[in-house]
Motif scaffolding. Structure first.
Motif, PDB file in Angstrom:
ATOM      1  N   ALA A 153      35.101  20.556  18.891  1.00 28.77           N
ATOM      2  CA  ALA A 153      35.628  21.810  18.335  1.00 28.77           C
ATOM      3  C   ALA A 153      34.873  22.066  17.037  1.00 28.77           C
ATOM      4  O   ALA A 153      34.642  21.142  16.257  1.00 28.77           O
ATOM      5  N   ILE A 154      34.469  23.303  16.823  1.00 27.87           N
ATOM      6  CA  ILE A 154      33.851  23.663  15.544  1.00 27.87           C
ATOM      7  C   ILE A 154      35.010  23.942  14.595  1.00 27.87           C
ATOM      8  O   ILE A 154      35.747  24.905  14.766  1.00 27.87           O
TER       9      ILE A 154
ATOM     10  N   ARG B  75      34.006  26.090  20.677  1.00 31.28           N
ATOM     11  CA  ARG B  75      33.828  24.725  21.159  1.00 31.28           C
ATOM     12  C   ARG B  75      32.360  24.536  21.520  1.00 31.28           C
ATOM     13  O   ARG B  75      31.674  25.480  21.900  1.00 31.28           O
ATOM     14  N   LEU B  76      31.930  23.321  21.460  1.00 26.89           N
ATOM     15  CA  LEU B  76      30.545  22.994  21.753  1.00 26.89           C
ATOM     16  C   LEU B  76      30.520  21.768  22.646  1.00 26.89           C
ATOM     17  O   LEU B  76      31.139  20.751  22.322  1.00 26.89           O
TER      18      LEU B  76
ATOM     19  N   VAL C  33      26.424  23.999  25.277  1.00 27.11           N
ATOM     20  CA  VAL C  33      27.225  25.107  25.783  1.00 27.11           C
ATOM     21  C   VAL C  33      28.279  25.427  24.730  1.00 27.11           C
ATOM     22  O   VAL C  33      29.143  24.600  24.432  1.00 27.11           O
ATOM     23  N   TYR C  34      28.163  26.611  24.153  1.00 28.64           N
ATOM     24  CA  TYR C  34      29.116  27.084  23.149  1.00 28.64           C
ATOM     25  C   TYR C  34      30.104  28.001  23.857  1.00 28.64           C
ATOM     26  O   TYR C  34      29.703  28.937  24.547  1.00 28.64           O
TER      27      TYR C  34
ATOM     28  N   ARG D 242      34.022  33.603  26.338  1.00 30.83           N
ATOM     29  CA  ARG D 242      32.583  33.863  26.269  1.00 30.83           C
ATOM     30  C   ARG D 242      31.846  32.533  26.219  1.00 30.83           C
ATOM     31  O   ARG D 242      32.408  31.516  25.827  1.00 30.83           O
ATOM     32  N   GLU D 243      30.554  32.581  26.575  1.00 35.59           N
ATOM     33  CA  GLU D 243      29.739  31.381  26.591  1.00 35.59           C
ATOM     34  C   GLU D 243      28.323  31.704  26.131  1.00 35.59           C
ATOM     35  O   GLU D 243      27.778  32.745  26.486  1.00 35.59           O
ATOM     36  N   VAL D 244      27.756  30.808  25.341  1.00 36.02           N
ATOM     37  CA  VAL D 244      26.375  30.919  24.874  1.00 36.02           C
ATOM     38  C   VAL D 244      25.729  29.567  25.155  1.00 36.02           C
ATOM     39  O   VAL D 244      26.329  28.528  24.897  1.00 36.02           O
ATOM     40  N   ILE D 245      24.505  29.597  25.679  1.00 31.72           N
ATOM     41  CA  ILE D 245      23.831  28.345  26.036  1.00 31.72           C
ATOM     42  C   ILE D 245      22.546  28.203  25.230  1.00 31.72           C
ATOM     43  O   ILE D 245      21.807  29.167  25.032  1.00 31.72           O
TER      44      ILE D 245
END
Length: 171
Positions: A19-20, A37-38, A53-54, A64-67
């Motif tokens: 967790a950030i 989360r990461l 994977v964020y 949402r997801e950012v890679i």
């Protein structure tokens, strides 16, 4: 500064979900990005390459997801986004915090994305956010935080959707 420098140790330490909890990284301080989360996944052990994977929640768009990918470059990770934002890149190092392997500081260097350096405090999700904050506050040295970095940290409040009203309530 002491840094985790062994790629095998980094892979072991980072794998899994975090967790950030606090950051100076502008992307995560936006109020619409909640519960970031990461997850680190091992792509290759030699040379070390990680997939990041964020995940986060936006009230207007849902989950949402950012890679991104991170490749070990000898003393730091070379980091770049994948997909539509693939031109975004940076470098980062992980602070050496052997007393608290469930809480880490990631220090990002300046880049086109970040006009200034940034730091994020990540912790295993099961840890109480207030306990994480206390741990970092009492041992800023282990997390390699200057006084300025510590005071610039924005501590993220865990978000939980409000429960829906029960249909069997007795009003």
């Amino acid at each position: 500064m002491s840094r985790v420098a062994d790629p095998a140790e980094l892979a072991r330490l980072l794998r899994g979900t975090w967790a950030i909890r606090a950051t100076t990284f502008p992307y995560w301080t936006h109020p619409e990005r909640r519960n970031p989360r990461l997850t680190f996944e091992l792509v290759r052990s030699s040379p070390l390459q990680l997939r990041e994977v964020y995940e986060y929640y936006r009230p207007d768009k849902g989950d949402r997801e950012v890679i991104a990918e991170a490749a070990w470059a000898g003393r730091h990770f070379s980091w770049r986004m994948l997909g539509i934002s693939r031109l975004l890149s940076s470098a980062y190092v992980v602070s050496d915090t052997p007393a608290t392997p469930d809480i880490l500081a990631i220090h990002y260097g300046r880049s086109a994305l970040l006009r200034q350096s940034a730091v994020s405090i990540i912790a295993r999700p099961h840890l109480d956010p207030d306990a994480v904050r206390r741990s970092v506050a009492v041992d800023t040295h282990s997390f390699e935080l200057s006084a300025d970095e510590f005071w610039r940290l924005r501590w993220l409040t865990p978000y939980s959707a409000s429960p829906l009203p029960s249909s069997d309530s007795r009003a």
